[in-house]
Scaffold this motif. Structure first.
Motif, PDB file in Angstrom:
ATOM      1  N   THR A 221      12.486  29.078  -7.311  1.00  0.00           N
ATOM      2  CA  THR A 221      12.843  30.407  -7.797  1.00  0.00           C
ATOM      3  C   THR A 221      11.645  31.134  -8.408  1.00  0.00           C
ATOM      4  O   THR A 221      11.779  32.289  -8.808  1.00  0.00           O
ATOM      5  CB  THR A 221      13.969  30.316  -8.846  1.00  0.00           C
TER       6      THR A 221
ATOM      7  N   GLU B 225       3.690  38.911  -3.193  1.00  0.00           N
ATOM      8  CA  GLU B 225       4.751  39.586  -2.456  1.00  0.00           C
ATOM      9  C   GLU B 225       4.346  39.803  -0.996  1.00  0.00           C
ATOM     10  O   GLU B 225       3.177  40.033  -0.689  1.00  0.00           O
ATOM     11  CB  GLU B 225       5.072  40.931  -3.110  1.00  0.00           C
TER      12      GLU B 225
ATOM     13  N   THR C 115      21.375  32.674  -6.002  1.00  0.00           N
ATOM     14  CA  THR C 115      20.977  34.077  -5.943  1.00  0.00           C
ATOM     15  C   THR C 115      19.496  34.233  -6.275  1.00  0.00           C
ATOM     16  O   THR C 115      18.769  34.964  -5.590  1.00  0.00           O
ATOM     17  CB  THR C 115      21.825  34.911  -6.925  1.00  0.00           C
ATOM     18  N   GLU C 116      19.016  33.538  -7.314  1.00  0.00           N
ATOM     19  CA  GLU C 116      17.602  33.626  -7.677  1.00  0.00           C
ATOM     20  C   GLU C 116      16.713  33.072  -6.573  1.00  0.00           C
ATOM     21  O   GLU C 116      15.626  33.605  -6.323  1.00  0.00           O
ATOM     22  CB  GLU C 116      17.352  32.887  -8.978  1.00  0.00           C
TER      23      GLU C 116
ATOM     24  N   GLN D  14      16.579  35.695  -3.811  1.00  0.00           N
ATOM     25  CA  GLN D  14      15.796  36.840  -4.283  1.00  0.00           C
ATOM     26  C   GLN D  14      14.303  36.541  -4.226  1.00  0.00           C
ATOM     27  O   GLN D  14      13.495  37.420  -3.899  1.00  0.00           O
ATOM     28  CB  GLN D  14      16.210  37.204  -5.710  1.00  0.00           C
ATOM     29  N   GLU D  15      13.934  35.298  -4.533  1.00  0.00           N
ATOM     30  CA  GLU D  15      12.522  34.916  -4.454  1.00  0.00           C
ATOM     31  C   GLU D  15      12.064  34.841  -2.996  1.00  0.00           C
ATOM     32  O   GLU D  15      10.926  35.229  -2.679  1.00  0.00           O
ATOM     33  CB  GLU D  15      12.312  33.575  -5.159  1.00  0.00           C
TER      34      GLU D  15
ATOM     35  N   TRP E 266      13.263  36.726  -0.635  1.00  0.00           N
ATOM     36  CA  TRP E 266      13.143  38.133  -0.268  1.00  0.00           C
ATOM     37  C   TRP E 266      11.807  38.704  -0.738  1.00  0.00           C
ATOM     38  O   TRP E 266      11.139  39.454  -0.011  1.00  0.00           O
ATOM     39  CB  TRP E 266      14.296  38.915  -0.892  1.00  0.00           C
ATOM     40  N   ARG E 267      11.396  38.335  -1.941  1.00  0.00           N
ATOM     41  CA  ARG E 267      10.139  38.858  -2.491  1.00  0.00           C
ATOM     42  C   ARG E 267       8.938  38.419  -1.671  1.00  0.00           C
ATOM     43  O   ARG E 267       8.000  39.201  -1.447  1.00  0.00           O
ATOM     44  CB  ARG E 267       9.980  38.384  -3.947  1.00  0.00           C
TER      45      ARG E 267
ATOM     46  N   ASP F  30      24.408  40.311  -1.310  1.00  0.00           N
ATOM     47  CA  ASP F  30      23.969  40.545  -2.688  1.00  0.00           C
ATOM     48  C   ASP F  30      22.458  40.430  -2.843  1.00  0.00           C
ATOM     49  O   ASP F  30      21.885  40.997  -3.792  1.00  0.00           O
ATOM     50  CB  ASP F  30      24.652  39.564  -3.638  1.00  0.00           C
ATOM     51  N   THR F  31      21.803  39.693  -1.959  1.00  0.00           N
ATOM     52  CA  THR F  31      20.358  39.474  -2.063  1.00  0.00           C
ATOM     53  C   THR F  31      19.573  40.228  -0.990  1.00  0.00           C
ATOM     54  O   THR F  31      18.418  39.916  -0.733  1.00  0.00           O
ATOM     55  CB  THR F  31      20.041  37.969  -1.992  1.00  0.00           C
TER      56      THR F  31
ATOM     57  N   LYS G 127      15.197  40.497   6.371  1.00  0.00           N
ATOM     58  CA  LYS G 127      15.037  41.121   5.055  1.00  0.00           C
ATOM     59  C   LYS G 127      15.351  42.609   5.145  1.00  0.00           C
ATOM     60  O   LYS G 127      14.755  43.333   5.938  1.00  0.00           O
ATOM     61  CB  LYS G 127      13.598  40.899   4.568  1.00  0.00           C
TER      62      LYS G 127
ATOM     63  N   ARG H 264      18.496  48.925  -0.408  1.00  0.00           N
ATOM     64  CA  ARG H 264      19.843  48.545  -0.806  1.00  0.00           C
ATOM     65  C   ARG H 264      20.809  49.675  -0.458  1.00  0.00           C
ATOM     66  O   ARG H 264      20.581  50.830  -0.814  1.00  0.00           O
ATOM     67  CB  ARG H 264      19.916  48.271  -2.314  1.00  0.00           C
TER      68      ARG H 264
END
Length: 244
Positions: free
Chosen positions: A87, A93, A112-113, A116-117, A119-120, A164-165, A214, A218
């Motif tokens: 995470t 990025e 979720t974290e 999200q990581e 995705w980053r 959500d992500t 990706k 949003r």
């Protein structure tokens, strides 16, 4: 109960693990496509599925969580593995083109974290191939395999998690219809189980394999505006006075 890296390595060195690698690897690499000149990252214990792309990709990395442990890979040359917090990965990025997650999502405290990581670190338009145990499958109920540890998922749960992500599923496959047994006789029937399960779309596959891209923006939900009704006094027509 978490499975450590020694248990994972022992599983994939067994006949059942070798069959699992072949069956799951077909779905993973079908979604992955050509990786020539791309940067590929494996999260969890993805090294059994990274070997075919290691010599083709521009760069291959394998990040293993601290709770699992890490092993050296590949066997010769410079090591491509690192012990990290999935995470909070030590990457800038938009540094990775393709990510493969195996034995990862079901074992982290915050899925979720983790996504999200991912995705980053993905480039715009980058893709993620996610391998997750199926809640309705037999494999998630057998602790004798690595897929029997952690939190299994249903298709609807994974769909909500990806929305959500900011991931958009582009392809979805189910695999590992064969029972998780170590009998060499039954292992030879693995292709028959996979062919029957795929053609009949049976719901008890052991794993979900998802290809997701990706999203860059949003979606903004548009709420319906309720128009308030204002009460106005009624208009009454009054006749003009008669002339005098």
């Amino acid at each position: 109960m978490r499975l450590d890296v020694n248990g994972l390595r022992a599983f994939y060195a067994s006949p059942l693990g070798a069959t699992t690698r072949r069956v799951v690897g077909r779905s993973v690499h079908a979604f992955l496509g050509s990786v020539s000149g791309l940067r590929v990252l494996g999260i969890g214990y993805a090294t059994p599925y990274l070997a075919p792309v290691h010599c083709i990709a521009e760069r291959t990395l394998a990040f293993m969580p601290a709770s699992q442990g890490v092993v050296n890979w590949p066997g010769s040359g410079r090591s491509c593995t690192a012990l990290t917090d999935p995470t909070m990965m030590p990457l800038p990025e938009a540094a990775i083109d393709r990510v493969i997650l195996v034995h990862a999502l079901e074992s982290v405290e915050s899925p979720t974290e983790l996504l999200q990581e991912v995705w980053r670190t993905l480039t715009p338009g980058g893709r993620m191939v996610l391998v997750v145990p199926n809640r309705r499958g037999i494999w998630s109920r057998r602790e004798a395999t690595p897929f029997g540890h952690g939190q299994p998922y249903s298709r609807s749960q994974l769909g909500r998690l990806m929305r959500d992500t900011l991931f958009s599923p582009e392809g979805w496959a189910e695999t590992l219809y064969m029972p998780p047994v170590r009998s060499r006789v039954l292992l030879r029937t693995g292709p028959i189980w996979e062919a029957c399960g795929t053609s009949l779309a049976m719901p008890f596959a052991g794993l979900h394999v998802i290809d997701a891209t990706k999203q860059l923006y949003r979606p903004i939900p548009v709420a319906q505006v309720r128009r308030s009704r204002r009460l106005a006094p009624a208009r009454v027509l009054v006749p003009a006075p008669a002339p005098v």
